[in-house]
Every structure is written in structure tokens, then in C-alpha cells.
Design a protein around this motif. Structure first.
Motif, mmCIF file in Angstrom:
data_model
loop_
_atom_site.group_PDB
_atom_site.id
_atom_site.type_symbol
_atom_site.label_atom_id
_atom_site.label_comp_id
_atom_site.label_asym_id
_atom_site.label_seq_id
_atom_site.Cartn_x
_atom_site.Cartn_y
_atom_site.Cartn_z
ATOM 1 N N VAL A 61 1.357 9.787 -5.360
ATOM 2 C CA VAL A 61 1.829 11.107 -4.942
ATOM 3 C C VAL A 61 2.869 11.638 -5.917
ATOM 4 C CG1 VAL A 61 3.159 12.319 -3.174
ATOM 5 C CG2 VAL A 61 1.267 10.886 -2.507
ATOM 6 N N LEU A 62 3.785 10.792 -6.337
ATOM 7 C CA LEU A 62 4.788 11.236 -7.311
ATOM 8 C C LEU A 62 4.128 11.668 -8.614
ATOM 9 C CD1 LEU A 62 7.664 8.668 -6.749
ATOM 10 C CD2 LEU A 62 7.566 11.059 -6.039
ATOM 11 N N ARG A 63 3.066 11.001 -9.001
ATOM 12 C CA ARG A 63 2.310 11.400 -10.186
ATOM 13 C C ARG A 63 1.722 12.795 -9.991
ATOM 14 N NH1 ARG A 63 -2.893 11.572 -11.673
ATOM 15 N NH2 ARG A 63 -3.366 11.273 -13.866
ATOM 16 N N GLU A 64 1.115 13.029 -8.826
ATOM 17 C CA GLU A 64 0.543 14.344 -8.540
ATOM 18 C C GLU A 64 1.617 15.431 -8.586
ATOM 19 O OE1 GLU A 64 -1.493 14.458 -4.789
ATOM 20 O OE2 GLU A 64 -3.239 13.408 -5.578
ATOM 21 N N LEU A 122 0.826 -1.209 0.000
ATOM 22 C CA LEU A 122 0.000 0.000 0.000
ATOM 23 C C LEU A 122 0.860 1.259 0.000
ATOM 24 C CD1 LEU A 122 -2.829 -1.034 2.459
ATOM 25 C CD2 LEU A 122 -3.077 -0.545 0.024
ATOM 26 N N SER A 123 1.970 1.203 0.687
ATOM 27 C CA SER A 123 2.888 2.343 0.702
ATOM 28 C C SER A 123 3.445 2.603 -0.692
ATOM 29 C CB SER A 123 4.019 2.071 1.689
ATOM 30 O OG SER A 123 4.906 3.134 1.728
ATOM 31 N N LEU A 124 3.789 1.556 -1.401
ATOM 32 C CA LEU A 124 4.281 1.700 -2.764
ATOM 33 C C LEU A 124 3.215 2.330 -3.665
ATOM 34 C CD1 LEU A 124 6.481 1.109 -4.894
ATOM 35 C CD2 LEU A 124 5.372 -1.104 -5.224
ATOM 36 N N ILE A 125 1.977 1.915 -3.503
ATOM 37 C CA ILE A 125 0.889 2.462 -4.314
ATOM 38 C C ILE A 125 0.719 3.953 -4.066
ATOM 39 C CG2 ILE A 125 -1.618 2.426 -4.666
ATOM 40 C CD1 ILE A 125 -1.441 -0.631 -4.180
ATOM 41 N N TRP A 126 0.660 4.372 -2.789
ATOM 42 C CA TRP A 126 0.432 5.799 -2.556
ATOM 43 C C TRP A 126 1.646 6.628 -2.933
ATOM 44 C CZ3 TRP A 126 3.022 9.188 0.449
ATOM 45 C CH2 TRP A 126 3.743 8.726 1.528
ATOM 46 N N VAL A 127 2.842 6.074 -2.805
ATOM 47 C CA VAL A 127 4.031 6.823 -3.233
ATOM 48 C C VAL A 127 3.982 7.080 -4.738
ATOM 49 C CG1 VAL A 127 6.535 6.637 -3.562
ATOM 50 C CG2 VAL A 127 5.542 6.162 -1.328
ATOM 51 N N ILE A 163 9.192 12.319 -0.022
ATOM 52 C CA ILE A 163 8.191 11.257 -0.072
ATOM 53 C C ILE A 163 8.863 9.894 -0.226
ATOM 54 C CG2 ILE A 163 6.310 10.281 -1.471
ATOM 55 C CD1 ILE A 163 5.426 12.649 0.222
ATOM 56 N N VAL A 164 9.837 9.807 -1.105
ATOM 57 C CA VAL A 164 10.492 8.516 -1.364
ATOM 58 C C VAL A 164 11.379 8.098 -0.196
ATOM 59 C CG1 VAL A 164 12.178 7.348 -2.844
ATOM 60 C CG2 VAL A 164 10.369 8.728 -3.861
ATOM 61 N N LEU A 165 12.156 9.025 0.343
ATOM 62 C CA LEU A 165 13.128 8.664 1.375
ATOM 63 C C LEU A 165 12.531 8.579 2.779
ATOM 64 C CD1 LEU A 165 16.219 10.722 0.169
ATOM 65 C CD2 LEU A 165 15.721 8.301 -0.208
#
Length: 99
Positions: free
Chosen positions: A51-54, A43-48, A73-75
Motif C-alpha cells: 500500500v505504501l508503494r501504491e 501478512l499485515s507487513l506485506i500489505w502495508v 495505514i502505518v499507525l
């Protein structure tokens, strides 16, 4: 950024809830911990990704701000997500707030 604003926050909140439950399962030595930990990471991978898309599609932030937000966000994952969703970064990215 059509139609994914709600799903992005929802994925973050689900990820956060699964992290909390996984930590509690680990503290109480429950056998379901590996499954909950894996689900929270997924789930964390999905929201990351959402968010990166946004951030990358935003026209309201500069390239420097974009890079700083993406790296945090990534780190920092959950901590970066808390800043993004609850301290105004998202409103700035979506153009709902002035700098």
C-alpha cells in the motif's frame, strides 16, 4: 503500479482473515494462536509495504493527502486498511476517482 493492485488487496484480506482466526483461537485458548498471530502480522507487513508503494507512486494525490494516508495505514493498520480499500482512498490513489 503495474500488476500489484490485485495482490495488495488480496494480502489485506488474508491478513484480516488471519487476525480474525487468531483472535478466535485466543478466545478459545487454542495452542495455535502464536502461529496464527505471527502469520497475521507478517501478512499485515506485506500489505502495508504494498500500500505504501501504491501511495508513494501515485500521481493523483497531493503530498498532504499522501502523508495522511501513509500515516493512517502505518499507525492504524487494519482500521486504516479498511478506509483505504473500502471507503474510496484506493480509487483516488489509483486515479479511478476524482477528488
Amino acid at each position: 503500479m503495474k500488476n500489484l493492485e490485485h495482490q495488495t488487496k488480496q494480502a489485506f484480506l488474508f491478513s484480516l482473515a488471519f487476525y480474525i482466526v487468531a483472535i478466535l483461537a485466543r478466545l478459545f485458548n487454542l495452542g495455535i494462536f502464536p502461529i496464527l498471530g505471527s502469520l497475521s502480522i507478517l501478512l499485515s507487513l506485506i500489505w502495508v509495504i504494498l500500500v505504501l508503494r501504491e501511495i508513494m507512486l501515485s500521481r493523483t494525490v497531493s503530498n498532504t493527502e499522501r502523508m495522511f494516508m501513509a500515516l493512517s495505514i502505518v499507525l492504524l493498520n487494519v482500521v486504516g486498511g479498511v478506509f483505504y480499500f473500502f471507503f474510496g482512498w484506493r480509487k483516488q490513489v489509483l486515479g479511478l476517482m476524482k477528488k
